[in-house]
Design an enzyme around this catalytic site. Structure first.
Site, PDB file in Angstrom:
ATOM      1  N   SER A   1       0.819  -1.217   0.000  1.00  0.00           N
ATOM      2  CA  SER A   1       0.000   0.000   0.000  1.00  0.00           C
ATOM      3  C   SER A   1       0.851   1.265   0.000  1.00  0.00           C
ATOM      4  CB  SER A   1      -0.887  -0.019   1.258  1.00  0.00           C
ATOM      5  OG  SER A   1      -1.239   1.284   1.652  1.00  0.00           O
ATOM      6  N   GLY A   2       0.477   2.211  -0.853  1.00  0.00           N
ATOM      7  CA  GLY A   2       1.179   3.498  -0.866  1.00  0.00           C
ATOM      8  C   GLY A   2       0.978   4.240   0.442  1.00  0.00           C
ATOM      9  N   LEU A   3      -0.266   4.206   0.956  1.00  0.00           N
ATOM     10  CA  LEU A   3      -0.560   4.900   2.214  1.00  0.00           C
ATOM     11  C   LEU A   3       0.284   4.326   3.351  1.00  0.00           C
ATOM     12  CD1 LEU A   3      -2.225   6.717   4.134  1.00  0.00           C
ATOM     13  CD2 LEU A   3      -3.902   4.868   4.272  1.00  0.00           C
TER      14      LEU A   3
ATOM     15  N   ASP B   1       1.066  10.395   2.361  1.00  0.00           N
ATOM     16  CA  ASP B   1       0.748   9.665   1.130  1.00  0.00           C
ATOM     17  C   ASP B   1       0.585  10.669  -0.012  1.00  0.00           C
ATOM     18  OD1 ASP B   1       0.063   7.633  -0.580  1.00  0.00           O
ATOM     19  OD2 ASP B   1      -1.984   7.392   0.168  1.00  0.00           O
TER      20      ASP B   1
ATOM     21  N   ASP C   1       0.910  -0.783  -5.035  1.00  0.00           N
ATOM     22  CA  ASP C   1       0.204   0.476  -5.260  1.00  0.00           C
ATOM     23  C   ASP C   1       1.211   1.433  -5.918  1.00  0.00           C
ATOM     24  OD1 ASP C   1      -1.085   2.857  -5.115  1.00  0.00           O
ATOM     25  OD2 ASP C   1      -1.413   2.809  -2.937  1.00  0.00           O
TER      26      ASP C   1
ATOM     27  N   ASP D   1       0.616   4.279  -7.199  1.00  0.00           N
ATOM     28  CA  ASP D   1       0.084   5.656  -7.223  1.00  0.00           C
ATOM     29  C   ASP D   1      -0.261   6.052  -8.664  1.00  0.00           C
ATOM     30  OD1 ASP D   1       0.245   5.779  -4.513  1.00  0.00           O
ATOM     31  OD2 ASP D   1       2.113   6.911  -4.441  1.00  0.00           O
TER      32      ASP D   1
ATOM     33  N   GLU E   1      -3.312   4.769 -10.723  1.00  0.00           N
ATOM     34  CA  GLU E   1      -4.601   5.459 -10.612  1.00  0.00           C
ATOM     35  C   GLU E   1      -4.630   6.669 -11.534  1.00  0.00           C
ATOM     36  OE1 GLU E   1      -3.733   5.711  -6.418  1.00  0.00           O
ATOM     37  OE2 GLU E   1      -4.021   7.886  -6.431  1.00  0.00           O
TER      38      GLU E   1
ATOM     39  N   LYS F   1       0.243  12.822  -6.170  1.00  0.00           N
ATOM     40  CA  LYS F   1      -1.136  12.498  -5.794  1.00  0.00           C
ATOM     41  C   LYS F   1      -1.377  12.788  -4.308  1.00  0.00           C
ATOM     42  CE  LYS F   1      -1.688   9.320  -3.472  1.00  0.00           C
ATOM     43  NZ  LYS F   1      -1.778   7.854  -3.381  1.00  0.00           N
TER      44      LYS F   1
ATOM     45  N   ASN G   1      -3.875  11.047  -1.053  1.00  0.00           N
ATOM     46  CA  ASN G   1      -4.697   9.887  -0.748  1.00  0.00           C
ATOM     47  C   ASN G   1      -6.166  10.175  -1.069  1.00  0.00           C
ATOM     48  OD1 ASN G   1      -6.495   8.270   1.342  1.00  0.00           O
ATOM     49  ND2 ASN G   1      -4.604   7.124   1.007  1.00  0.00           N
ATOM     50  N   SER G   2      -6.827   9.168  -1.612  1.00  0.00           N
ATOM     51  CA  SER G   2      -8.193   9.350  -2.124  1.00  0.00           C
ATOM     52  C   SER G   2      -9.200   9.743  -1.051  1.00  0.00           C
ATOM     53  CB  SER G   2      -8.661   8.063  -2.791  1.00  0.00           C
ATOM     54  OG  SER G   2      -7.805   7.722  -3.833  1.00  0.00           O
TER      55      SER G   2
ATOM     56  N   ARG H   1      -6.727   1.938 -12.033  1.00  0.00           N
ATOM     57  CA  ARG H   1      -7.629   2.331 -10.940  1.00  0.00           C
ATOM     58  C   ARG H   1      -8.433   3.566 -11.349  1.00  0.00           C
ATOM     59  NH1 ARG H   1      -5.427   3.367  -4.832  1.00  0.00           N
ATOM     60  NH2 ARG H   1      -6.667   5.221  -4.311  1.00  0.00           N
TER      61      ARG H   1
ATOM     62  N   HIS I   1     -12.773   2.425  -7.256  1.00  0.00           N
ATOM     63  CA  HIS I   1     -12.630   2.851  -5.863  1.00  0.00           C
ATOM     64  C   HIS I   1     -13.814   3.718  -5.444  1.00  0.00           C
ATOM     65  CE1 HIS I   1     -10.626   2.948  -2.214  1.00  0.00           C
ATOM     66  NE2 HIS I   1      -9.661   3.830  -2.427  1.00  0.00           N
TER      67      HIS I   1
HETATM   68  C1  SPV Z   1      -3.406   2.579  -0.484  1.00  0.00           C
HETATM   69  O1  SPV Z   1      -3.513   1.630   0.256  1.00  0.00           O
HETATM   70  O2  SPV Z   1      -2.457   3.337  -0.476  1.00  0.00           O
HETATM   71  C2  SPV Z   1      -4.463   2.850  -1.448  1.00  0.00           C
HETATM   72  C3  SPV Z   1      -5.802   2.465  -1.117  1.00  0.00           C
HETATM   73  O3  SPV Z   1      -4.193   3.444  -2.438  1.00  0.00           O
HETATM   74  S1  SPV Z   1      -6.576   3.832  -0.479  1.00  0.00           S
HETATM   75  O4  SPV Z   1      -5.846   4.302   0.663  1.00  0.00           O
HETATM   76  O5  SPV Z   1      -7.902   3.375  -0.176  1.00  0.00           O
HETATM   77  O6  SPV Z   1      -6.630   4.859  -1.507  1.00  0.00           O
HETATM   78 MG    MG Z   2      -2.479   4.423  -2.403  1.00  0.00          MG
END
Ligand code: SPV
Ligand code: MG
Length: 556
Positions: free
Chosen positions: A60-62, A72, A99, A101, A128, A134, A136-137, A172, A203
């Protein structure tokens, strides 16, 4: 991917052929039914995911950013992420979906990223349709989306750059998150699928799965569908399975669990200034070793490392009181008498330590509790009053193994004497001071362990002809002797065995208690066991009486 990838990996056609990591991820995406990947953010958490039985990892990027203490927002560079991924891939045998990004820039950055991921054994990447850098979403109210054609260029560039055919690129779609609506989401998904994406990740940040289920219905299995139910976690998994979802990403739960556990542990230790309440509630150090595969290293060491000969250990005979030193020895044995600020025995041990002898066993007897030095092993001769040195040594018979020094506890010597002894050849080597021959260093009438040898000291240390013991103790007149045994001897593994056997024989014939070390070596000599001699000329002392003690205090 527990359902589809558990057990022996299968190729998409159902054959049991072993698949690469990338092949297994691709198979999981394409097979009917639902699979799962679990979040990890470093090598250790990746191992824990594999240990739990998951057959795939979401890098996971986060959580990788957070584990590095950064946001993130692409604050960690892509090569820093790559390094982390390498540790995760090396630590595990299951596929990793990364991930990626936004791909860290335009099509060109995606090309380089995909090549590098293939080199590091990563199974797939998710990119994505947002812009670098970026966010975080789940932050803010909708972020700018990439132009569809530009993002399709990133997908094509990624697919054209993969060096492993089975590598997967997941596209994504952020249209729902950014509030662009279902039609835009479907339009983008179609375009990305046509551009070559192996799967679509749709997502959503809604608390309900409604829009995801709506999308899945419209998508109707045109290509594998991937989802991240972080926000709509309450939706039962069978509902998502029935909707035709191929892969669920449990996206951040290991990092969040670790935060809770680490906070609680730190808080408790801070508050209680003690470890007692946390021990037992946390993983043991042994578990840490197990997780990182310490056992494998031990096995490899056995296979590849040349065996290291154990250094010699020592047995120090310190059971006697030192009657001639009464009343100084009222409270403690003579080896614990102070010689300029340190007990005699402590000085002896320091000399041994300085020469690399660290495993030291002290045979205690008189006032044994007074021998309380650190880093020694003790063996007790509680019958010290009835026996001599041979009986004390027999108490430590279990320790008489391998290369071993045996020393009286009341002697001191210069380091070089021990260094020379350690380098000397022979299964049994006695240190002999030749000064006795020239009138000696002792007052007339004092007891000495006189010896006669195969030849006399020539006066030259360059003389390398071996010298062996011919006679020891037994009333040998000092005037006719070649020297005096100082109470220090080295035994090889064989020498230790010979001494052990002789001690057994002495016990059997009833002479053990009444014997000292010279008597032990005299018996071995009469049995033609060769005993080597290392000649020295002074630079040692022993402490038998107040005169010796004064001399020791002056010399140190
Ligand atoms: C991550 O885990 O970094 C993701 C998923 O991209 S989310 O945090 O839901 O965007
Ligand atoms: Mg991410």
């Amino acid at each position: 991917m527990a359902t589809k990838l558990d057990g022996a990996p299968e190729a998409p056609d159902g054959t049991a052929a072993a698949l690469s990591k990338a092949g297994r991820l691709r198979a999981a995406l394409q097979a009917p039914g639902l699979a799962f990947v679990m979040e990890a953010h470093n090598g250790l958490s990746a191992k824990i995911v594999e240990e739990a039985g998951f057959a795939g990892i979401w890098a996971s990027g986060l959580t990788m950013s957070s584990a590095l203490g950064v946001r993130d927002n692409n604050e960690a560079s892509w090569t820093q992420v790559l390094d982390m991924l390498e540790f995760m891939a090396d630590a595990t045998t299951i596929p990793i979906l990364v991930d990626g990004d936004t791909g860290y820039g335009n099509f060109n950055n995606v090309r380089r990223l995909v090549k590098k991921l293939c080199q590091r054994g990563i199974a797939g990447v998710c990119i994505e349709d947002k812009l670098f850098p970026k966010t975080n979403s789940f932050i803010g109210q909708g972020q700018p989306l990439a132009d569809i054609d530009e993002f399709c260029g990133r997908i094509k560039a990624g697919k054209d750059s993969q060096t492993d055919d089975a590598f997967s690129l997941v596209a994504r779609v952020e249209a729902l998150i950014s509030g662009w609506g279902m039609d835009e989401a479907l339009k983008r998904a179609e375009a990305y699928e046509r551009a070559g994406a192996d799967a679509i990740l749709i997502h959503s940040k809604q608390r309900s799965a409604d829009e995801i289920l709506g999308f899945a219905k419209e998508w109707a299995g045109r290509s594998p569908l991937v989802i991240v139910p972080t926000m709509y976690y309450a939706t039962p998994t069978p509902v998502l399975r029935d909707a035709g979802v191929s892969l669920i990403i449990w996206a951040n739960h290991n990092l969040r669990a670790a935060i809770t556990a680490m906070r609680e542990t730190s808080r408790r230790i801070m508050e209680e200034q003690s470890l007692t309440s946390v021990e037992g509630a946390i993983a043991s150090v042994k578990e840490v070793f197990n997780l990182v595969g310490q056992g494998e290293l031990s096995r490899a060491e056995q296979r590849y490392l040349a065996p290291v000969a154990d250094g010699p250990h020592a047995i120090v005979l310190a059971a006697s009181r030192g009657d001639a030193l009464a009343p100084l020895t009222e409270e403690r044995p003579k080896c614990m008498l102070d010689v300029r600020g340190q007990p005699l025995l402590r000085r002896l041990i320091s000399t041994m330590n300085a020469c690399g002898v660290r495993d030291i066993t002290v045979v205690r007897g008189y006032r044994k509790e007074a021998i309380d030095l650190p880093n020694i092993t003790t063996v007790d001769n509680d019958a010290y009053a009835d026996g001599g040195e041979a009986a004390s040594l027999a108490c430590a018979a279990e320790r008489l193994r391998g290369a071993c020094l045996v020393s009286y506890g009341d002697i001191l010597f210069r380091n070089y004497i021990l260094e020379n002894l350690l380098a000397a050849d022979g299964d049994i080597v006695l240190v002999v001071d030749v000064r006795l021959r020239d009138g000696g260093h002792r007052a007339p009438g004092r007891a000495v362990d006189a010896v006669r040898c195969s030849r006399r000291f020539t006066g030259s240390y360059l003389d390398e002809e071996p010298v062996t013991l011919s006679e020891i103790g037994g009333g040998l007149a000092p005037e006719t002797a070649d020297g005096e045994f100082i109470g220090l001897v080295k035994l090889s593994e064989r020498g230790s065995a010979l001494v052990r056997d002789e001690l057994d024989a002495m016990r059997a014939d009833g002479t053990l208690d009444g014997s000292d070390l010279p008597e032990l070596f005299a018996r071995l000599t009469t049995k033609n066991v060769p005993i080597a001699v290392l000649y020295i000329t002074g630079h040692w002392l022993d402490v038998d009486d107040a005169f010796d003690l004064a001399k020791a205090r002056n010399l140190i």
